[in-house]
Motif scaffolding. Sequence first.
Motif, short mmCIF file in Angstrom:
data_model
loop_
_atom_site.label_atom_id
_atom_site.label_comp_id
_atom_site.label_asym_id
_atom_site.label_seq_id
_atom_site.Cartn_x
_atom_site.Cartn_y
_atom_site.Cartn_z
N LEU A 250 0.85 -1.19 0.00
CA LEU A 250 0.00 0.00 0.00
C LEU A 250 0.88 1.24 0.00
N TYR A 251 0.73 2.07 -1.04
CA TYR A 251 1.48 3.32 -1.14
C TYR A 251 0.57 4.49 -0.78
N GLU A 252 1.09 5.36 0.06
CA GLU A 252 0.34 6.51 0.55
C GLU A 252 1.17 7.78 0.41
N HIS A 253 0.49 8.91 0.48
CA HIS A 253 1.18 10.19 0.48
C HIS A 253 1.76 10.43 1.86
N PRO A 254 2.98 10.96 1.94
CA PRO A 254 3.57 11.23 3.26
C PRO A 254 2.93 12.45 3.92
N PRO A 255 3.26 12.74 5.17
CA PRO A 255 2.74 13.95 5.82
C PRO A 255 3.07 15.18 4.99
N ASN A 256 2.16 16.16 5.00
CA ASN A 256 1.16 16.43 6.00
C ASN A 256 -0.18 15.72 5.81
N GLY A 257 -0.26 14.79 4.87
CA GLY A 257 -1.44 13.94 4.75
C GLY A 257 -1.44 12.87 5.82
N TYR A 296 -5.76 6.56 15.10
CA TYR A 296 -6.05 7.99 14.98
C TYR A 296 -5.48 8.78 16.16
N ASP A 297 -5.36 8.14 17.32
CA ASP A 297 -4.69 8.80 18.43
C ASP A 297 -3.24 9.08 18.06
N ALA A 298 -2.58 8.10 17.42
CA ALA A 298 -1.20 8.33 16.97
C ALA A 298 -1.16 9.43 15.91
N ARG A 299 -2.12 9.40 14.99
CA ARG A 299 -2.17 10.44 13.97
C ARG A 299 -2.24 11.83 14.59
N ASN A 300 -3.12 11.98 15.56
CA ASN A 300 -3.32 13.29 16.17
C ASN A 300 -2.11 13.76 16.96
N ARG A 301 -1.29 12.83 17.39
CA ARG A 301 -0.08 13.20 18.12
C ARG A 301 1.05 13.62 17.17
N PHE A 302 1.15 12.97 16.00
CA PHE A 302 2.38 13.07 15.23
C PHE A 302 2.24 13.69 13.84
N MET A 303 1.06 13.65 13.20
CA MET A 303 0.96 14.10 11.82
C MET A 303 0.91 15.63 11.76
N ALA A 304 1.73 16.19 10.87
CA ALA A 304 1.86 17.65 10.78
C ALA A 304 2.58 18.00 9.49
N ARG A 311 8.11 11.71 13.75
CA ARG A 311 7.78 10.37 14.23
C ARG A 311 7.16 9.49 13.16
N LEU A 312 7.46 9.79 11.88
CA LEU A 312 6.86 8.99 10.81
C LEU A 312 7.29 7.54 10.89
N PRO A 318 5.94 -1.88 12.27
CA PRO A 318 5.14 -3.02 12.72
C PRO A 318 5.23 -3.23 14.23
N GLU A 319 6.35 -2.85 14.83
CA GLU A 319 6.49 -3.00 16.28
C GLU A 319 5.52 -2.09 17.02
N THR A 320 5.37 -0.87 16.53
CA THR A 320 4.39 0.05 17.10
C THR A 320 3.00 -0.55 17.02
N ALA A 321 2.67 -1.11 15.84
CA ALA A 321 1.34 -1.68 15.63
C ALA A 321 1.10 -2.86 16.56
#
Length: 525
Positions: A250-257, A296-304, A311-312, A318-321
């Motif tokens: 799965l390929y995604e756009h990096p932050p700020n997305g 989403y808790d992790a998202r709200n802490r780190f995405m910017a 913290r990307l 996988p260890e975080t997950a």
Amino acid sequence: MRDFHLPGRSATYATNGMCATSHPLAARTAIDILSRGGNAMDAAIAGAVLLGICEPQMTGIGGDCFALYTRPGSNEIHALNGSGRAPAAANADTLRAAGHKDVPLYSAQAVTIPGAVDAFCHLSETEGKLGLDTLLAPSIHYAETGVPIAPRVADDLPEATTCLQGHGITHFSNNGKPFGIGDMFHAPGQAEVLRRIAKDGRDAFYTGEIADDMLRTLTEMGGAHSAEDFAATTCMPTNPINGHYKGVDLYEHPPNGQGATAILLLNILSNFDIAGMDPQGAERVHIEAEATKLAYDARNRFMADPDHTARLAHMVSPETAAKLAALINPKRAMQSATQVSEAVHRDTIYITVVDKDHMAVSLIYSIFHGFGSGIASEKFGILFQNRGAGFTLEEGHANEFGGGKRPMHTIIPGMLAEHGRVTLPFGVMGGAYQSTGHARFVSNLRDFDMDLQVALDAPRAFADADELKVERGYAPEVHQALADMGHNVIIPDTAIGGAQAIRIRDDGVLEGASDPRKDGCALGY
């Protein structure tokens, strides 16, 4: 294969080109561009800009975009960040001193500089073949002659129209009332803007009379925007991020997305036997909901803003997950891991195009909330996004509102690859839901081997703040079982999100699918 006894739609198959998007006129326009010798990027730009006329509550040239794309004959995925920045003079202290806990949704403070026009001009010049004059001609035509309001658009408008103010009411309502099904929507001011962009490029939008019109409106509404902010706007080429789930990348756009959130969510789900669950059952919805709360808790802490995100690697590890998955009780709902830091919303458009050379484009384009900030420029009727509401006012946070920063964005284009070959550009609309939507779509394909169209049709649920939104497509006993687990189950008034996808098969045949939750379709030739 779907059950032909039941209502539904079939996927679309073709070989020369395919477009899937949320309005038929935009899909038809994209296919017309392909048939005239344009490539997938040409078609995606032409269709996307037209969607701002067909679905004005969802998107427009006052908004932002993100794109993932490949080039003909290549499986390398490129990313372009077309999101705008807060004005250089933006300051969180000013809003906190005024007593605000969040950036006010329908204010000039929430208006970031629109980035999509610069991105479209850049992509046309670097990746397209036909030129902006050809690509913008359909939108100019429909902006002048009008577009009949489609059913899903009409369904959104009564709520969305309430935020319109000042010139927004003049340009985007029917004398202060929402347009209804079949009513004609015209945007002559935008037609003139597009005509000038087609002739003179991005500078026609970011400098001169058009920029002056936007700046004057924002200044009158108390904004800190400057002519320099508009002139300095530029898109940003970047590199996608990726994760792996059951044989697919799965390929995604990096932050700020928020694309990393979808990767984290799938990584969490990989710790459970999702494939052994009923695809429409309560057990699967429960595990997905709990994983969503944690991701989403992790998202709200780190995405910017990418310049402020550190913290990307932690997000996609996988260890975080695995550590987060261990917090999930398979039988009982946790309290919300955190209150979602952004306001709830669902307004975005998505378009994907694949051409005969298998150039693939996955593009998402939005003004954030329904009708964005509700503010439109006086002369040209450019409706401004309120992406600044994606910032937080928490002091010291990476995503703190501040001058020159890009806010955390919910809009994310996606692509799947197998064994190094790009096989499936896709996107899921629905505001904050999008990361959950990406994970559910991939799980539908990989865990349950669903057909492409069936994977989009399947019912959805979303753990949003302290509610579990569950569509009516689930059986009543599923709703009850989830409530018994401790979820605050509600049936949302509006269906959750929308989605489109195109599969590039091994034999070269293109398979397109489009979500029935929207007015659009997949078209090929």
